[in-house]
Each structure stands twice: as structure tokens, then as C-alpha cells.
Scaffold this motif. Sequence first.
Motif, mmCIF file in Angstrom:
data_model
loop_
_atom_site.group_PDB
_atom_site.id
_atom_site.type_symbol
_atom_site.label_atom_id
_atom_site.label_comp_id
_atom_site.label_asym_id
_atom_site.label_seq_id
_atom_site.Cartn_x
_atom_site.Cartn_y
_atom_site.Cartn_z
ATOM 1 N N ASN A 45 -34.501 41.682 -7.544
ATOM 2 C CA ASN A 45 -34.602 40.246 -7.291
ATOM 3 C C ASN A 45 -35.238 40.035 -5.920
ATOM 4 N N ASP A 46 -36.464 39.551 -5.918
ATOM 5 C CA ASP A 46 -37.186 39.349 -4.668
ATOM 6 C C ASP A 46 -36.629 38.112 -3.965
ATOM 7 N N PRO A 47 -36.111 38.245 -2.728
ATOM 8 C CA PRO A 47 -35.540 37.078 -2.039
ATOM 9 C C PRO A 47 -36.581 36.081 -1.569
ATOM 10 N N VAL A 48 -37.857 36.479 -1.501
ATOM 11 C CA VAL A 48 -38.897 35.573 -1.019
ATOM 12 C C VAL A 48 -39.417 34.695 -2.157
ATOM 13 N N THR A 49 -39.814 35.336 -3.258
ATOM 14 C CA THR A 49 -40.326 34.582 -4.399
ATOM 15 C C THR A 49 -39.221 34.083 -5.316
ATOM 16 N N GLU A 50 -37.983 34.585 -5.115
ATOM 17 C CA GLU A 50 -36.820 34.183 -5.909
ATOM 18 C C GLU A 50 -37.051 34.437 -7.391
ATOM 19 N N GLN A 51 -37.584 35.607 -7.707
ATOM 20 C CA GLN A 51 -37.784 36.023 -9.083
ATOM 21 C C GLN A 51 -37.791 37.543 -9.138
ATOM 22 N N GLN A 52 -37.762 38.063 -10.369
ATOM 23 C CA GLN A 52 -37.791 39.504 -10.540
ATOM 24 C C GLN A 52 -39.187 40.047 -10.227
ATOM 25 N N SER A 53 -39.231 41.096 -9.436
ATOM 26 C CA SER A 53 -40.489 41.749 -9.107
ATOM 27 C C SER A 53 -40.229 43.225 -8.902
ATOM 28 N N SER A 54 -41.297 43.997 -8.794
ATOM 29 C CA SER A 54 -41.142 45.431 -8.599
ATOM 30 C C SER A 54 -40.526 45.720 -7.230
ATOM 31 N N THR A 55 -39.968 46.900 -7.095
ATOM 32 C CA THR A 55 -39.309 47.266 -5.846
ATOM 33 C C THR A 55 -40.286 47.254 -4.668
ATOM 34 N N ILE A 56 -41.490 47.778 -4.888
ATOM 35 C CA ILE A 56 -42.479 47.834 -3.807
ATOM 36 C C ILE A 56 -42.949 46.432 -3.440
ATOM 37 N N ALA A 57 -43.158 45.576 -4.442
ATOM 38 C CA ALA A 57 -43.572 44.198 -4.155
ATOM 39 C C ALA A 57 -42.500 43.462 -3.357
ATOM 40 N N GLY A 58 -41.231 43.638 -3.744
ATOM 41 C CA GLY A 58 -40.149 43.019 -2.982
ATOM 42 C C GLY A 58 -40.066 43.536 -1.561
ATOM 43 N N PHE A 59 -40.295 44.832 -1.394
ATOM 44 C CA PHE A 59 -40.275 45.413 -0.046
ATOM 45 C C PHE A 59 -41.410 44.852 0.808
ATOM 46 N N LEU A 60 -42.614 44.757 0.231
ATOM 47 C CA LEU A 60 -43.756 44.238 0.985
ATOM 48 C C LEU A 60 -43.565 42.765 1.335
ATOM 49 N N MET A 61 -43.046 41.980 0.404
ATOM 50 C CA MET A 61 -42.835 40.560 0.672
ATOM 51 C C MET A 61 -41.793 40.365 1.781
ATOM 52 N N THR A 62 -40.704 41.120 1.709
ATOM 53 C CA THR A 62 -39.675 40.997 2.734
ATOM 54 C C THR A 62 -40.190 41.463 4.094
ATOM 55 N N THR A 63 -40.912 42.588 4.114
ATOM 56 C CA THR A 63 -41.479 43.090 5.366
ATOM 57 C C THR A 63 -42.495 42.108 5.949
ATOM 58 N N GLY A 64 -43.355 41.565 5.094
ATOM 59 C CA GLY A 64 -44.342 40.593 5.566
ATOM 60 C C GLY A 64 -43.698 39.350 6.144
ATOM 61 N N LEU A 65 -42.638 38.859 5.499
ATOM 62 C CA LEU A 65 -41.958 37.666 6.004
ATOM 63 C C LEU A 65 -41.301 37.945 7.350
ATOM 64 N N ILE A 66 -40.677 39.109 7.498
ATOM 65 C CA ILE A 66 -40.049 39.469 8.766
ATOM 66 C C ILE A 66 -41.104 39.563 9.875
ATOM 67 N N LEU A 67 -42.248 40.181 9.564
ATOM 68 C CA LEU A 67 -43.296 40.327 10.575
ATOM 69 C C LEU A 67 -43.907 38.979 10.947
ATOM 70 N N VAL A 68 -43.975 38.044 10.007
ATOM 71 C CA VAL A 68 -44.483 36.707 10.323
ATOM 72 C C VAL A 68 -43.606 36.041 11.376
ATOM 73 N N PHE A 69 -42.295 36.178 11.237
ATOM 74 C CA PHE A 69 -41.387 35.563 12.212
ATOM 75 C C PHE A 69 -41.343 36.365 13.516
#
Length: 253
Positions: free
Chosen positions: A113-137
Motif C-alpha cells: 500500500n503506497d502511502p503517497v498515491t494511497e493505492q496498491q503499487s509495487s514495492t520498488i514504486a512505493g519505495f521510490l515514491m516515499t523516498t522522493g517525497l522525503i527528499l522534496v521536504f
Amino acid sequence: MLQELLELNLFAFFLIFARVGVAFSLMPGFASGYLMMRARLSIALAVSFLLMPVLSAELPVLPESAVAMTLLIIGEIIVGSFFGLIARVLMGALQTAGTLIAYSSGLANAMINDPVTEQQSSTIAGFLMTTGLILVFLSDFHHLMLNAVVDSYTLFIPGTGLPVADFSNFFTKHVAQSFALGLQIAMPSIIVGLTFNIGLGLLGRLMPALPVFFFGLPAQISIQVWVFTIVLSGMMLVFLKHFQDTYSSFLSL
């Protein structure tokens, strides 16, 4: 103090809130589901209150008819949605890259469960989205998003006509660029995966008795994780540069 509150221009406040609040409701991080609705509303109201003394002089007066006021508020909502959805489109590049990397590495069925897109996604996609959001802040690019919303009052003046055609062209261009960026970010894993599969196919032809799938899948995952670890920092730098360039184009110099 009470007299100042009574003389507060409520129309200007809610007009600013219509643009800023909608932008906050769509921007990644501010609009995440794990952030309480009350907290999101409080942040948007606080920012709108702080911006009112700065922007109230540039806002139109209260319209005489309810129809004109409704159209004015709808226009502000559209502009706020535009700036909020830009960040969503930019974050979609990481979603595309993660999905392509997952297909190349054999991890496409590992869903979270990707916390950024709030939907099911692959593990790598969820990791990249979370990492990208953290780096943006961490890079203070969330301030860049807020500055773009504030400076939008010099580009899209309230009460004037909206450049709907420009909005459409902008989104069409950046959705295509976002997909292309995701493909470019995932290219190392795609090349390694294609080379590995070709070599595995040739090995299966040369050694028919070799259990190709039993032997190949662990090796494929191990190699892809190793490649992903090496190129991760470069992937994030490319994404952050694209994020910065996109929002910087809306800042008034």
C-alpha cells in the motif's frame, strides 16, 4: 483586537483560501492520507491568513451578484487545482520508474500500500515514491511549491479570464515528460534485465537440463537489487532537478 477582527476582509480571506486550500489538498505530503484532515485544514487556513495582508491589495472587490462571486471562486479553485496537480504529475515519474524496475527485476507481484498515491503499487514504486517525497521536504522544495502558489497571483490574477488552453497544453506536455523521465530513470534496470534474460535464454539453449527459472529468478533479483542500490542516488538527483525546474518556472524573478 476585536475591532480589527470585525474589520477583517472575510471575502479576501476565503478567496485566498479557495486557491491555497485546494492546492494544499492535492500537493503530495500535505494531502497524504496519513495526515489528519483537521491538520491539513489548519495548515491551509493558517497559510491563507498569513498571505491575506500581502495579497489583499491585488484581489478584486466583492462582486455585487452571487453568480459573479461563484464564477470568481470557481476560477480560484481551478488555479489551485492546477498547481496542486503539477506535483502529482511530477511524482508520477517515480511511480512509472518503480513499476518498470519491478517488471524488469521480477518483483512486479510484490505489492504494498503506497502511502503517497494511497493505492496498491509495487514495492520498488512505493519505495521510490516515499523516498522522493522525503527528499522534496528535506530539500525545502515544499517551500518552492508554496512560493509558486503565492507568485501565481501575478500570473493568474483573480477575476481575469483563465488560460484554459495553456493549462491543457502544460499538462499534456508534462504528463508526457513525466512518463519519459520515469523511463529514463528506470533505464539501467531495463538494460540489465534485458541483457540478463537474453543470456539466460542462451544458457537454457546450451544447457537444456538446467532448471532456468529455478536458477535465474534469484540471480535476477540479486543483480537488480545491486544495480538499483548503485543508481538510486543518481535517480533521485535527476528527479529533484526536474521537480525544481518545473516549479521554478512559475516564480517571479
